[in-house]
Scaffold this motif. Sequence first.
Motif, PDB file in Angstrom:
ATOM      1  N   CYS B  22       0.855  -1.184   0.000  1.00 25.70           N
ATOM      2  CA  CYS B  22       0.000   0.000   0.000  1.00 25.70           C
ATOM      3  C   CYS B  22       0.891   1.234   0.000  1.00 25.70           C
ATOM      4  CB  CYS B  22      -0.899   0.000   1.235  1.00 25.70           C
ATOM      5  SG  CYS B  22      -2.009   1.421   1.340  1.00 25.70           S
ATOM      6  N   ASN B  23       0.642   2.134  -0.935  1.00 28.15           N
ATOM      7  CA  ASN B  23       1.376   3.403  -0.967  1.00 28.15           C
ATOM      8  C   ASN B  23       0.502   4.511  -0.428  1.00 28.15           C
ATOM      9  OD1 ASN B  23       3.862   2.576  -2.071  1.00 28.15           O
ATOM     10  ND2 ASN B  23       2.915   2.390  -4.075  1.00 28.15           N
ATOM     11  N   HIS B  24       1.093   5.332   0.399  1.00 24.60           N
ATOM     12  CA  HIS B  24       0.367   6.479   0.975  1.00 24.60           C
ATOM     13  C   HIS B  24       1.356   7.614   1.120  1.00 24.60           C
ATOM     14  CE1 HIS B  24       1.797   4.067   4.418  1.00 24.60           C
ATOM     15  NE2 HIS B  24       0.921   3.151   4.050  1.00 24.60           N
ATOM     16  N   SER B  25       1.756   8.163  -0.017  1.00 25.25           N
ATOM     17  CA  SER B  25       2.847   9.148  -0.035  1.00 25.25           C
ATOM     18  C   SER B  25       2.460  10.466   0.618  1.00 25.25           C
ATOM     19  CB  SER B  25       3.322   9.384  -1.469  1.00 25.25           C
ATOM     20  OG  SER B  25       2.239   9.819  -2.263  1.00 25.25           O
ATOM     21  N   THR B  26       1.160  10.749   0.745  1.00 25.44           N
ATOM     22  CA  THR B  26       0.749  12.029   1.337  1.00 25.44           C
ATOM     23  C   THR B  26       0.338  11.862   2.803  1.00 25.44           C
ATOM     24  OG1 THR B  26      -1.519  11.717   0.546  1.00 25.44           O
ATOM     25  CG2 THR B  26      -0.019  12.942  -0.891  1.00 25.44           C
ATOM     26  N   ILE B  27       0.751  10.797   3.419  1.00 21.03           N
ATOM     27  CA  ILE B  27       0.381  10.534   4.815  1.00 21.03           C
ATOM     28  C   ILE B  27       0.907  11.649   5.707  1.00 21.03           C
ATOM     29  CG2 ILE B  27       2.457   9.162   5.298  1.00 21.03           C
ATOM     30  CD1 ILE B  27       0.621   7.275   6.963  1.00 21.03           C
ATOM     31  N   SER B  28       0.130  12.011   6.699  1.00 22.62           N
ATOM     32  CA  SER B  28       0.587  13.040   7.642  1.00 22.62           C
ATOM     33  C   SER B  28       0.978  12.364   8.953  1.00 22.62           C
ATOM     34  CB  SER B  28      -0.505  14.079   7.868  1.00 22.62           C
ATOM     35  OG  SER B  28      -1.613  13.495   8.511  1.00 22.62           O
ATOM     36  N   SER B  53       5.496   1.971  14.122  1.00 24.29           N
ATOM     37  CA  SER B  53       6.254   0.726  14.293  1.00 24.29           C
ATOM     38  C   SER B  53       5.534  -0.444  13.643  1.00 24.29           C
ATOM     39  CB  SER B  53       6.424   0.417  15.776  1.00 24.29           C
ATOM     40  OG  SER B  53       7.019   1.494  16.442  1.00 24.29           O
ATOM     41  N   ASN B  54       6.291  -1.465  13.294  1.00 26.38           N
ATOM     42  CA  ASN B  54       5.694  -2.685  12.776  1.00 26.38           C
ATOM     43  C   ASN B  54       4.815  -3.315  13.849  1.00 26.38           C
ATOM     44  OD1 ASN B  54       7.157  -2.186  10.494  1.00 26.38           O
ATOM     45  ND2 ASN B  54       8.721  -3.737  10.901  1.00 26.38           N
ATOM     46  N   VAL B  55       3.762  -3.974  13.417  1.00 23.19           N
ATOM     47  CA  VAL B  55       2.772  -4.535  14.330  1.00 23.19           C
ATOM     48  C   VAL B  55       2.496  -5.985  13.953  1.00 23.19           C
ATOM     49  CG1 VAL B  55       0.464  -4.226  15.306  1.00 23.19           C
ATOM     50  CG2 VAL B  55       1.699  -2.243  14.444  1.00 23.19           C
ATOM     51  N   ASN B  56       2.248  -6.788  14.960  1.00 20.78           N
ATOM     52  CA  ASN B  56       1.860  -8.182  14.723  1.00 20.78           C
ATOM     53  C   ASN B  56       0.612  -8.492  15.517  1.00 20.78           C
ATOM     54  OD1 ASN B  56       4.335  -9.072  13.254  1.00 20.78           O
ATOM     55  ND2 ASN B  56       5.287  -8.517  15.198  1.00 20.78           N
ATOM     56  N   ASN B  57      -0.271  -9.287  14.942  1.00 22.21           N
ATOM     57  CA  ASN B  57      -1.363  -9.867  15.713  1.00 22.21           C
ATOM     58  C   ASN B  57      -1.608 -11.272  15.189  1.00 22.21           C
ATOM     59  OD1 ASN B  57      -3.047  -9.666  13.453  1.00 22.21           O
ATOM     60  ND2 ASN B  57      -4.051  -7.811  14.192  1.00 22.21           N
ATOM     61  N   ILE B  64       5.695  -1.138   8.297  1.00 23.70           N
ATOM     62  CA  ILE B  64       5.563   0.273   7.907  1.00 23.70           C
ATOM     63  C   ILE B  64       6.937   0.797   7.552  1.00 23.70           C
ATOM     64  CG2 ILE B  64       4.826   2.564   8.660  1.00 23.70           C
ATOM     65  CD1 ILE B  64       2.956   1.146  10.665  1.00 23.70           C
ATOM     66  N   ALA B  65       7.042   1.408   6.381  1.00 22.60           N
ATOM     67  CA  ALA B  65       8.321   1.969   5.946  1.00 22.60           C
ATOM     68  C   ALA B  65       8.761   3.071   6.901  1.00 22.60           C
ATOM     69  CB  ALA B  65       8.188   2.509   4.528  1.00 22.60           C
ATOM     70  N   GLU B  66      10.055   3.294   6.946  1.00 19.10           N
ATOM     71  CA  GLU B  66      10.604   4.278   7.881  1.00 19.10           C
ATOM     72  C   GLU B  66      10.041   5.675   7.618  1.00 19.10           C
ATOM     73  OE1 GLU B  66      14.764   3.631   8.449  1.00 19.10           O
ATOM     74  OE2 GLU B  66      15.041   5.615   9.351  1.00 19.10           O
TER      75      GLU B  66
END
Lengths: 114, 112
Positions: B22-28, B53-57, B64-66
Amino acid sequence: KAGVTQTPRYLIKTRGQQVTLSCSPISGHRSVSWYQQTPGQGLQFLFEYFSETQRNKGNFPGRFSGRQFSNSRSEMNVSTLELGDSALYLCASSLGSRDTDTQYFGPGTRLTVL
Amino acid sequence: DAKTTQPNSMESNEEEPVHLPCNHSTISGTDYIHWYRQLPSQGPEYVIHGLTSNVNNRMASLAIAEDRKSSTLILHRATLRDAAVYYCILAYSGAGSYQLTFGKGTKLSVIP
């Protein structure tokens, strides 16, 4: 814990009629949101209720209305039905305390307008 | 509203890992990344969400990219039951919107 329930599951109406759909949220959830899903437009937000007040509204005509009762159960009404109102209507509940709270969806009501 | 971009469809073999991008380049800075999925003839179902942070369930992992401009939902061993449309959604904390804005999602097919 019981999930979100919606009644009825299926409805067939004719143009010009009105319809009322019902949603019972998960116990303890105070927010109920309604969404419309069609093949062409996908999932679209209709409105959200919290503590019997409409807190948010999507971009739908006034023929679409809703309400929430003191036990958090919600109803959605569509008046003067049009063919384009044929859709899956989904209800979701959440705690409602934060706008990023997880939403839990019901199975939906499939409305067909003839 | 910040937007997300997902591939229209993906295929996976059963019991193999699946990486849904998933790309979300305009994320705030305060946008949460949520993933929901919709199995055939059912309402959407929450999968996982995260902020930085990365999440696991028990269902999946979220990487999540840096720079937070992209994320990947990871299903560790795809089963036939995982065949669904997967939606990547940004939820802005503090906007008072209390709604989910769904895109078209990624239709995942699982091959036996």
